[in-house]
Design a protein around this motif. Structure first.
Motif, PDB file in Angstrom:
ATOM      1  N   LEU A   3       0.842  -1.178   0.000  1.00 39.72           N
ATOM      2  CA  LEU A   3       0.000   0.000   0.000  1.00 39.72           C
ATOM      3  C   LEU A   3       0.881   1.233   0.000  1.00 39.72           C
ATOM      4  O   LEU A   3       1.605   1.500   0.963  1.00 39.72           O
ATOM      5  N   TYR A   4       0.836   1.971  -1.089  1.00 44.28           N
ATOM      6  CA  TYR A   4       1.550   3.241  -1.187  1.00 44.28           C
ATOM      7  C   TYR A   4       0.655   4.304  -0.549  1.00 44.28           C
ATOM      8  O   TYR A   4      -0.495   4.486  -0.964  1.00 44.28           O
ATOM      9  N   HIS A   5       1.178   4.993   0.452  1.00 41.90           N
ATOM     10  CA  HIS A   5       0.328   5.846   1.267  1.00 41.90           C
ATOM     11  C   HIS A   5       1.110   7.045   1.806  1.00 41.90           C
ATOM     12  O   HIS A   5       2.325   7.160   1.613  1.00 41.90           O
ATOM     13  N   HIS A   6       0.384   7.925   2.480  1.00 34.86           N
ATOM     14  CA  HIS A   6       1.004   8.979   3.282  1.00 34.86           C
ATOM     15  C   HIS A   6       0.252   9.033   4.603  1.00 34.86           C
ATOM     16  O   HIS A   6      -0.985   8.989   4.615  1.00 34.86           O
ATOM     17  N   LEU A  28       3.432  -1.387   4.065  1.00 28.79           N
ATOM     18  CA  LEU A  28       3.194   0.042   3.871  1.00 28.79           C
ATOM     19  C   LEU A  28       4.420   0.690   3.245  1.00 28.79           C
ATOM     20  O   LEU A  28       5.540   0.501   3.724  1.00 28.79           O
ATOM     21  N   ILE A  29       4.195   1.450   2.186  1.00 22.44           N
ATOM     22  CA  ILE A  29       5.275   2.193   1.540  1.00 22.44           C
ATOM     23  C   ILE A  29       4.872   3.665   1.547  1.00 22.44           C
ATOM     24  O   ILE A  29       3.898   4.059   0.899  1.00 22.44           O
ATOM     25  N   GLU A  30       5.608   4.465   2.314  1.00 20.02           N
ATOM     26  CA  GLU A  30       5.261   5.878   2.426  1.00 20.02           C
ATOM     27  C   GLU A  30       5.745   6.653   1.206  1.00 20.02           C
ATOM     28  O   GLU A  30       6.897   6.514   0.778  1.00 20.02           O
ATOM     29  N   VAL A  31       4.858   7.448   0.642  1.00 13.27           N
ATOM     30  CA  VAL A  31       5.163   8.293  -0.509  1.00 13.27           C
ATOM     31  C   VAL A  31       5.419   9.705   0.012  1.00 13.27           C
ATOM     32  O   VAL A  31       4.555  10.291   0.670  1.00 13.27           O
ATOM     33  N   ASP A  32       6.587  10.244  -0.275  1.00 11.30           N
ATOM     34  CA  ASP A  32       6.974  11.564   0.230  1.00 11.30           C
ATOM     35  C   ASP A  32       6.304  12.645  -0.610  1.00 11.30           C
ATOM     36  O   ASP A  32       6.845  13.111  -1.612  1.00 11.30           O
ATOM     37  N   LEU A  33       5.116  13.056  -0.178  1.00 12.14           N
ATOM     38  CA  LEU A  33       4.361  14.051  -0.945  1.00 12.14           C
ATOM     39  C   LEU A  33       5.072  15.393  -0.980  1.00 12.14           C
ATOM     40  O   LEU A  33       5.055  16.089  -1.999  1.00 12.14           O
ATOM     41  N   ALA A  34       5.701  15.754   0.140  1.00 12.02           N
ATOM     42  CA  ALA A  34       6.385  17.051   0.207  1.00 12.02           C
ATOM     43  C   ALA A  34       7.511  17.143  -0.807  1.00 12.02           C
ATOM     44  O   ALA A  34       7.810  18.223  -1.338  1.00 12.02           O
ATOM     45  N   ALA A  35       8.138  16.014  -1.098  1.00 15.22           N
ATOM     46  CA  ALA A  35       9.227  15.983  -2.067  1.00 15.22           C
ATOM     47  C   ALA A  35       8.732  15.744  -3.492  1.00 15.22           C
ATOM     48  O   ALA A  35       9.535  15.655  -4.428  1.00 15.22           O
ATOM     49  N   LYS A  39       4.490  12.616  -7.978  1.00 15.15           N
ATOM     50  CA  LYS A  39       4.524  13.082  -9.364  1.00 15.15           C
ATOM     51  C   LYS A  39       5.713  12.513 -10.134  1.00 15.15           C
ATOM     52  O   LYS A  39       5.913  12.847 -11.301  1.00 15.15           O
ATOM     53  N   ALA A  40       6.490  11.675  -9.469  1.00 16.11           N
ATOM     54  CA  ALA A  40       7.651  11.065 -10.118  1.00 16.11           C
ATOM     55  C   ALA A  40       7.194  10.036 -11.155  1.00 16.11           C
ATOM     56  O   ALA A  40       6.147   9.402 -10.983  1.00 16.11           O
ATOM     57  N   PRO A  41       7.966   9.853 -12.226  1.00 13.84           N
ATOM     58  CA  PRO A  41       7.553   8.932 -13.293  1.00 13.84           C
ATOM     59  C   PRO A  41       7.228   7.523 -12.807  1.00 13.84           C
ATOM     60  O   PRO A  41       6.246   6.923 -13.266  1.00 13.84           O
ATOM     61  N   GLU A  42       8.016   7.003 -11.860  1.00  9.69           N
ATOM     62  CA  GLU A  42       7.772   5.632 -11.401  1.00  9.69           C
ATOM     63  C   GLU A  42       6.445   5.515 -10.642  1.00  9.69           C
ATOM     64  O   GLU A  42       5.758   4.490 -10.726  1.00  9.69           O
ATOM     65  N   PHE A  43       6.074   6.587  -9.929  1.00  6.96           N
ATOM     66  CA  PHE A  43       4.784   6.531  -9.238  1.00  6.96           C
ATOM     67  C   PHE A  43       3.638   6.743 -10.226  1.00  6.96           C
ATOM     68  O   PHE A  43       2.583   6.101 -10.111  1.00  6.96           O
ATOM     69  N   LEU A  44       3.833   7.623 -11.199  1.00  8.50           N
ATOM     70  CA  LEU A  44       2.787   7.870 -12.189  1.00  8.50           C
ATOM     71  C   LEU A  44       2.510   6.633 -13.038  1.00  8.50           C
ATOM     72  O   LEU A  44       1.415   6.498 -13.605  1.00  8.50           O
ATOM     73  N   GLU A  45       3.462   5.715 -13.102  1.00 12.41           N
ATOM     74  CA  GLU A  45       3.195   4.444 -13.769  1.00 12.41           C
ATOM     75  C   GLU A  45       2.174   3.630 -12.993  1.00 12.41           C
ATOM     76  O   GLU A  45       1.380   2.889 -13.577  1.00 12.41           O
ATOM     77  N   LEU A  46       2.189   3.760 -11.660  1.00 13.79           N
ATOM     78  CA  LEU A  46       1.209   3.073 -10.819  1.00 13.79           C
ATOM     79  C   LEU A  46      -0.132   3.782 -10.859  1.00 13.79           C
ATOM     80  O   LEU A  46      -1.186   3.149 -10.963  1.00 13.79           O
ATOM     81  N   GLY A  50      -1.476  10.610  -9.998  1.00 13.53           N
ATOM     82  CA  GLY A  50      -0.490  11.135  -9.062  1.00 13.53           C
ATOM     83  C   GLY A  50      -1.022  11.326  -7.669  1.00 13.53           C
ATOM     84  O   GLY A  50      -0.714  12.333  -7.015  1.00 13.53           O
ATOM     85  N   GLN A  51      -1.830  10.377  -7.200  1.00  8.92           N
ATOM     86  CA  GLN A  51      -2.457  10.486  -5.883  1.00  8.92           C
ATOM     87  C   GLN A  51      -2.247   9.203  -5.088  1.00  8.92           C
ATOM     88  O   GLN A  51      -2.142   8.108  -5.656  1.00  8.92           O
ATOM     89  N   VAL A  52      -2.212   9.357  -3.763  1.00 12.57           N
ATOM     90  CA  VAL A  52      -2.241   8.206  -2.873  1.00 12.57           C
ATOM     91  C   VAL A  52      -3.659   8.075  -2.325  1.00 12.57           C
ATOM     92  O   VAL A  52      -4.391   9.066  -2.274  1.00 12.57           O
ATOM     93  N   PRO A  53      -4.050   6.836  -1.984  1.00 15.78           N
ATOM     94  CA  PRO A  53      -3.277   5.603  -1.923  1.00 15.78           C
ATOM     95  C   PRO A  53      -3.314   4.839  -3.243  1.00 15.78           C
ATOM     96  O   PRO A  53      -4.170   5.072  -4.098  1.00 15.78           O
ATOM     97  N   VAL A  54      -2.384   3.899  -3.346  1.00 17.30           N
ATOM     98  CA  VAL A  54      -2.365   2.933  -4.436  1.00 17.30           C
ATOM     99  C   VAL A  54      -2.069   1.568  -3.821  1.00 17.30           C
ATOM    100  O   VAL A  54      -1.144   1.439  -3.011  1.00 17.30           O
TER     101      VAL A  54
END
Length: 203
Positions: A3-6, A28-35, A39-46, A50-54
């Motif tokens: 679960l990709y989350h914040h 749980l995999i935390e996505v650093d929204l502040a950084a 919006k990074a290409p690898e996350f946008l592939e998921l 460009g939003q959590v959760p995934v």
């Protein structure tokens, strides 16, 4: 399952909470929204939005918190959380729409102002929050959960942002049935809380 989350995202918390209540294994995999990691290409592939959760279930990727709740209930055969009969399914869908509508533009938006500095009209979003809380209060006056005696994914979809509404300067004290409902959810085996911040009325 991954679960990709914040931890400050109520949408993420819905998915995290339901995974825990189901008692299934997950990472749980935390996505650093502040950084800007969302919006990074690898996350946008998921998730191109460009939003959590995934949720990544061994290559099956589900984005959107409500979709994740439905997927998890169906995959695990949990008809207690997502009944199959037409009337109950329709009632749950109504509350999932409320979560994406009135909750998102009410208590969620009010909290986004204080926690993340979002550019919303504070008085307007707080007023929206009180309108939906009053409606939920009325629904819960004669039942323990939104559909009756037992919780469903409808309750999980609404819980997080209502629980942390005081962070957005939304006072929940006028809603005793809502507060009792929050306590019932928090008493469920496997419950995990939504991280709180000392801000707004919660300061």
């Amino acid at each position: 399952m991954k679960l990709y989350h914040h931890p400050l995202s109520g949408h993420s918390h819905r998915a995290h909470l339901f995974l825990s209540l189901l008692g299934v294994s997950y990472e749980l995999i935390e996505v650093d929204l502040a950084a800007g990691a969302h919006k990074a290409p690898e996350f946008l592939e998921l998730n191109p939005f460009g939003q959590v959760p995934v949720l990544d279930d061994d290559g099956t990727v589900i984005a959107d918190s409500s979709a994740i709740l439905v997927y998890l209930a169906r995959k695990n055969g949990r008809t207690d959380w997502l009944p199959e009969d037409a009337v109950a399914a329709a009632r749950i869908q109504k509350w999932l729409s409320v979560a994406a509508g009135e909750i998102a533009y009410g208590p969620c938006a009010a909290r986004l102002v204080t926690v993340f500095g979002a550019d919303f009209r504070t008085e307007e979003v707080i007023a929206r929050a009180h309108r939906i809380l009053a409606l939920v209060e009325a629904e819960l006056q004669d039942r323990d959960f939104l559909l009756g005696a037992k919780p469903t994914i409808a309750d999980i979809a609404l819980y997080s942002y209502i629980a942390n509404a005081p962070e957005g300067n939304v006072d929940t004290s006028p809603y005793p049935s809502v507060r009792a409902w929050l306590a019932r959810i928090e008493a469920l085996p496997g419950f995990v809380g939504f991280r709180k911040t000392r801000i707004g009325l919660a300061a």
